[in-house]
Scaffold this active site. Structure first.
Site, PDB file in Angstrom:
ATOM      1  CB  CYS B  35      -0.905   0.042   1.217  1.00  0.00           C
ATOM      2  SG  CYS B  35      -2.185  -1.198   1.181  1.00  0.00           S
ATOM      3  CB  CYS B 105      -1.233  10.382   6.499  1.00  0.00           C
ATOM      4  SG  CYS B 105      -0.355  10.191   4.941  1.00  0.00           S
TER       5      CYS B 105
END
Lengths: 393, 280
Positions: B35, B105
């Site tokens: 990822c 994030c």
């Protein structure tokens, strides 16, 4: 802070000699080359000289040089201008590792009902020429294959490909934006029909490009307008930039030897030292067929954007094929097409040199990069896992 | 180059609480090498059941590292109940904001925390119970729905920024679109938008307001296309107008009127306005 610029495949510094040559054409000699009066005529003379210099670098005839606004325009014009000349043919052959100026035109044409064959590359980034042979159809209007890859520097066997394509009587275009000025090119001996180049990759400014069109090649203008460039590209000539590009090509010809000796030695030195000092590092791309100025290295278990920002903090300017730097979420299409494993694809860094780089600069990178990688690996959960799996943790 | 705040840069260059706690009370991991980012979070509680120590290890870009560092600072000293309420927006706010493309994030931080708390309670957050919508990044419908609700997301692009879903091959975009529509419908039902109380207007006030609205919202756009519109009369909720200039012989003028002008007048004047075109 000093700046160590090693991102020359992104763009280059305008050579001082180039800038100097351009300046009068903004302020004093601003005439239109198409004008009848002496004021335009003297400018036209300089434009013609520039055209000769570009032609000289490529081993081409000056009338085969068409000035454009950038590499992307040249690529778009080559594809769309050819398809327009062969409206009955609806098939295009290209590769999976092209620059978006080609790749996204392919996607666009796919939506318009064209069939687009994208040739694959192997783990080293090499093309399979047999796949090309199998891809031709009666409908194939054009083959467009880049000369050298911008991310890895891998050079494709353009003349071997040209032989195959021309034996089929199909037009052949190559995007040589990364190639011109780095390795010798001679269109007189080439099978290539059309070739794109971009000024700002060889120390001319941004905003000027060239499409080489071999005499006798069918082509419809992409930028429709006046009679400029013999009707192949409308729009008043970008005079100062054309003159700048001419000068840059003259310099590039002079520097070709240096690119392939001193710069290549610097690149090889940087590469060897990084491989030696940083474990779990690999080079992306065929090292035997590569531009002399480019190296793409992957540092396993760390992410490229983090590396770039820490380098940038030290004044070192490079680029990465990592997802986070591109604004997309996937690593570079080039590394994915090559099948670079995810452990490495996200941590790829490209260094691309120019004649302005020095050995001291390479030593500066060699000194500072290993601690950066170590620091990020200390934060990375996978590095410790890896060490454990190796019995080192 | 990303436009990171000074706080993001600080937490990237000087990350707090890097490491892994031996024998943690709770631990969680999200993401993977494939990822492009991953976060391993662990914490230890004190005698008052407050988080005494929190540590992270992160593989990822600057904002992933900074978000992880911020998360550990935020949750220290909190009870697990308090920590469970930390949202990705809290993480982003702590850092003085993140570029929207990097919001995933902060979501990664929130997810790792959720898994670590579940781990403390002896539970597991099992992905298999949910439908994987984005196969490229392994994002489930549960994660997408949660992000749409908590971060008030409206477009597929936003969902990608916050969860990464749809950032790869893009084949799941129709599914994400359907989820957005479904969840936003539910959200609308749960909290019906406050009906703006429109004051009862006198006839003169109403005509004035109609004139103002036409002058501000409608006529400039028509004029740009070489047309115009004139207010003829107002009777109760009926507004009579005539089209002028190019509009008067434009075949799509009826559509122009009904759809556009009426909506605007209903929005700014009164909900029950009906528009009639007269030819004078």
């Amino acid at each position: 802070m000093k700046t160590v610029y090693v991102d020359n495949n992104a763009t280059t510094k305008v050579a001082p000699e180039v800038l100097e040559e351009m300046l009068p054409y903004f302020s004093e000699l601003y005439g239109n080359p198409s004008s009848m009066h002496f004021f335009g005529g003297q400018v036209q003379k300089k434009v013609n000289e520039a055209r000769e210099k570009v032609a000289d670098l490529l081993g081409a005839d000056p009338p085969e040089i068409v000035f454009t606004s950038c590499g992307t325009e040249s690529d778009n014009a080559a594809i769309l201008g050819t398809l327009d000349s062969y409206p009955e043919k609806r098939h295009l052959i290209t590769t999976r590792v092209e620059h978006p100026a080609i790749g996204n035109v392919g996607t666009y044409l796919g939506r318009k009902g064209y069939r687009v064959s994208e040739l694959s590359v192997d783990r080293e980034g090499r093309l399979d020429v047999d796949e090309l042979r199998e891809s031709f159809t009666d409908e194939t209007a054009l083959v467009t294959i880049m000369y050298a890859n911008n991310e890895t520097g891998v050079i494709f066997p353009i003349e071997e490909i040209g032989e195959i394509v021309k034996a089929k009587g199909i037009p052949f275009h190559t995007d040589a934006v990364q190639t011109v000025g780095k390795i010798p090119i001679n269109m007189k001996k080439s099978k290539v029909d059309m070739l794109s180049l971009s000024g700002h990759k060889l120390h001319a400014p941004k905003g000027i490009g060239v499409l080489y069109i071999r005499k006798g090649t069918k082509f419809s203008p992409f930028m429709i307008g006046g009679h400029q460039e013999k009707g192949r590209r409308g729009g008043t000539e970008n005079v100062p930039y054309i003159i700048g590009l001419g000068k840059a090509c003259e310099l590039a010809k002079r520097h070709l030897d240096e690119e392939n000796t001193r710069i290549k030695v610097l690149r090889d030195y940087l590469e060897a030292k990084l491989l030696e000092k940083i474990p779990n590092t690999l080079v992306n791309g065929d090292r035997n067929h590569r531009l002399p100025n480019t190296v793409s290295v992957s540092f396993e278990y760390v992410e490229g954007e983090s590396i770039l920002l820490l380098l940038s903090d030290l004044g070192i300017c490079a680029s990465s094929g990592s997802a986070c730097t591109s604004g997309s979420l996937e690593p570079s299409h080039v590394l994915r097409a090559m099948g670079v494993p995810f452990t490495a694809a996200h941590g790829s860094i490209r260094f691309s040199l120019s004649i302005y780089n020095t050995k001291e600069e390479m030593d500066y990178i060699i000194e500072h990069l290993p601690p950066i990688i170590q620091r990020l690996r200390d934060i990375s959960p996978f590095w410790k896992d890896y060490l454990k799996s190796q019995g080192k943790g | 180059m990303w436009d990171y705040t000074e706080k993001v840069k600080d937490h990237f260059l000087n990350p707090r609480n890097v490491g892994e706690i031996e024998n943690p009370d709770g631990a969680g991991e999200v993401g993977s090498l494939a990822c492009g980012d991953a976060l391993r979070l662990s914490f230890k509680l004190d005698e008052n059941k407050r988080i005494k120590e929190a540590k992270f290890k992160t593989f990822g870009c600057a904002s992933a590292i900074a978000s992880s560092s911020a998360l550990t600072e935020i949750i220290k000293g909190k009870t697990l109940e308090e920590a469970a309420k930390v949202t990705n927006q809290d993480i982003a706010n702590y850092l003085g904001g993140l570029p929207e493309e990097k919001m995933h994030c902060s979501v990664m931080g929130r997810e790792a925390l959720e898994i670590a708390i579940a781990n403390y309670h002896g539970q597991k957050v099992v992905k298999e119970d949910f439908e994987i919508i984005c196969k490229c990044f392994g994002v489930t419908d549960r994660e997408i729905i949660k992000a749409i609700r908590e971060d008030d997301l409206k477009t597929v692009e936003q969902v990608t920024y916050y969860t990464k879903a749809g950032g790869g091959c893009e084949q799941c975009h129709p599914k994400i679109e359907a989820l957005i529509n479904q969840v936003r419908k539910e959200m609308a039902k749960e909290a019906p938008p406050l009906q703006q109380e429109k004051k009862k207007l006198t006839n003169i006030q109403k005509i004035k307001l109609i004139q103002e609205t036409l002058g501000r919202e409608i006529i400039p756009a028509l004029k740009a296309d070489g047309g115009d519109l004139e207010l003829i009369d107002v009777e109760g909720n009926k507004v009579y107008v005539a089209l002028r200039g190019k509009c008067s012989f434009c075949p799509s003028s009826e559509f122009t009127l009904k759809k556009y002008v009426e909506t605007k007048l209903r929005e700014f004047v009164s909900d029950d306005i009906e528009l009639e075109e007269v030819r004078l």
